[in-house]
Design an enzyme around this catalytic site. Structure first.
Site, PDB file in Angstrom:
ATOM      1  N   LYS A 123       0.844  -1.209   0.000  1.00 34.54           N
ATOM      2  CA  LYS A 123       0.000   0.000   0.000  1.00 34.54           C
ATOM      3  C   LYS A 123       0.874   1.253   0.000  1.00 34.54           C
ATOM      4  CE  LYS A 123      -4.022  -2.335   2.001  1.00 34.54           C
ATOM      5  NZ  LYS A 123      -3.490  -3.713   2.153  1.00 34.54           N
ATOM      6  N   ARG A 124       1.944   1.259  -0.804  1.00 39.26           N
ATOM      7  CA  ARG A 124       2.881   2.367  -0.843  1.00 39.26           C
ATOM      8  C   ARG A 124       2.251   3.578  -1.516  1.00 39.26           C
ATOM      9  NH1 ARG A 124       4.966  -0.629   2.624  1.00 39.26           N
ATOM     10  NH2 ARG A 124       7.162  -1.163   2.582  1.00 39.26           N
TER      11      ARG A 124
END
Lengths: 307, 307
Positions: free
Chosen positions: B104-105
């Site tokens: 979930k960067r």
């Protein structure tokens, strides 16, 4: 947030130096030394980054209250880069600096709890509480709602840490979603700002600010002023000063009447000061310190000092 | 996305096994062996996790097309955990599995580019392109707008990778922001969904799906159906099946008439199958395989097969 605020007051400096070490910022002799010891490998690059960071930290430790390593620049060197991140955090904390980990982490429930343990608290292994990265604060992303923020709070309380939630970011396309207005007349960023006040409500410290801060970009001074008024208990981390185009006048609305309420970040302008000023590469840290002092004086004089 | 779709078709299985290894899921004898070799340390814990993952991967490699390591569960063991993450990715890819890194960067510009290099591409060190984590796909968060997504696209094209953007997540509070309706009548999640179609437009593959996928939770089947209709070129990663409460009927709307268009994740129900069924701990991997087969058959029979 009190520890950060006290560090800001002690150093009379409401700024944080971003540690975003691209290899192109590092003196060639330092790169060569690392490559000759560890090879032209991720390990060699990570070793050069650590050496570079230590020089910057030594030069800035008496000037700035805090540093902000950006996780992406360490992850790009794999686990060797993460080892350098951990060593950088330890070194900065030993030198008395507050460390804001810029990871923009986000997830839910026990997974978010694992991020909190990783970056702020400790991880339990066979009954022992072991620190992993153990920064003093972590940036996080609000898209998942309360499920992504609440798991941070017990860790923040237990270990005296804080979080900064992305509210209004400094980039050109930040408005693409954040500026849209909901049917109730509030923008997405104002809605998230309101949630920050709510999420942090029972963690307010001595200066009135809670453990749930907000990231609000210097490149949008009108929104910065609006959010400062609307969020009296939310401390701001303000990126976008310097290389991204924000100046002292742009960041001034982030502060309260005491000169508190915000910490302003600059990364590139500090780390590349030696290149911009044409300094000898051996003087990269001194050039960074000079730019950090210039930035401090620029902002402090604009806001009329810190009380 | 074509490589993932081909793996799904080859194995006739539209599911992905999440590798979210909490220490409490790992057989005690495996933990003891790692602790006696490396101590009750982050290194010992990370070694046990790698051993556990290898057993799971060996057991699942002929059943599932893909695995999804969740970064948080590796980061909590510091750089030693990241070394295990890297070794897990390599091992799974060697066994022919497609690896979706659930990180979930999110960030902007060159920082997002560094994440893309770290997790999907390569990092340049002294003129060489070196892989760091090098997964096949990465989950990302859209809060920062296009500046957080566009830096991924050149890396995805160059290395044949994909991204999955959070659209409508599976958690209870996902609606807190995502379900709010903008003044134009569209929800935040539908708005982000529309952006996914736009961001991916010039990367559509053989099956009509682009390199920019979406994360849409099984726990909201009505929204899943709405998004499937609205986003014909966006492949879905669907969490929330199993332990989070979603069933085969709930995930069915994610698929197109060919039985394609989505990959459904389960983590806990697979990794803890040995504990739930009371199996001997030596049989943890066999129990995981049995649960993976049950899940596959459950979903494939509901959607009427894969064509």
């Amino acid at each position: 947030m009190d520890r950060l605020i006290e560090a800001i007051r002690a150093k009379k400096n409401p700024t944080v130096a971003g540690l975003d070490p691209k290899l192109s910022y590092i003196p060639q002799s330092m790169l060569n030394a690392a490559y000759s010891q560890y090879g032209k490998t991720l390990e060699g690059a990570a070793a050069a980054v650590l050496q570079f960071n230590k020089g910057i930290i030594d030069a800035l430790a008496s000037i700035v209250p805090a540093v902000k390593p950006q996780c992406a620049y360490y992850e790009q060197f794999g686990w060797q880069g993460m080892r350098t991140l951990e060593a950088t955090i330890r070194y900065a904390q030993e030198k008395g600096l507050y460390v804001i980990l810029d990871g923009k982490r986000n997830d839910i429930g026990t997974t978010m709890q694992a991020y909190a343990q990783a970056h702020l608290g400790t991880t339990e292994v066979a009954g022992q509480a072991l620190p992993a990265f153990a920064g003093d604060a972590l940036t996080v992303n609000p898209y998942l709602g309360a499920d992504g923020i609440e798991p941070l709070l017990p860790v923040c309380k237990r270990y005296d840490r804080s979080a900064f939630v992305l509210v209004k970011t400094s980039n050109p396309s930040s408005g693409e979603l954040q500026d849209r207005t909901f049917a109730d007349g509030k923008t997405l960023y104002a809605t998230v700002g309101g949630l920050c006040e709510q999420w942090g409500a029972d963690t307010r410290g001595e200066y009135g600010y809670s453990r749930v801060g907000a990231v609000v970009g210097a490149t949008y001074p009108a929104q910065l002023a609006e959010l400062r008024r609307a969020l009296p208990h939310t401390f701001f981390l303000v990126p976008g000063y310097g290389a991204q185009g924000g100046g002292a006048k742009d960041v001034a609305p982030a502060f309260d009447e005491r000169g508190l309420g915000a910490v302003v970040n600059a990364s590139r302008s500090i780390l590349t000061a030696w290149q911009k000023t044409g300094a000898d590469e051996r003087d990269y840290a001194a050039a960074a310190a000079k730019e950090a002092v210039r930035m401090r004086d620029d902002i402090v004089s604009e806001i009329g000092g810190i009380r």
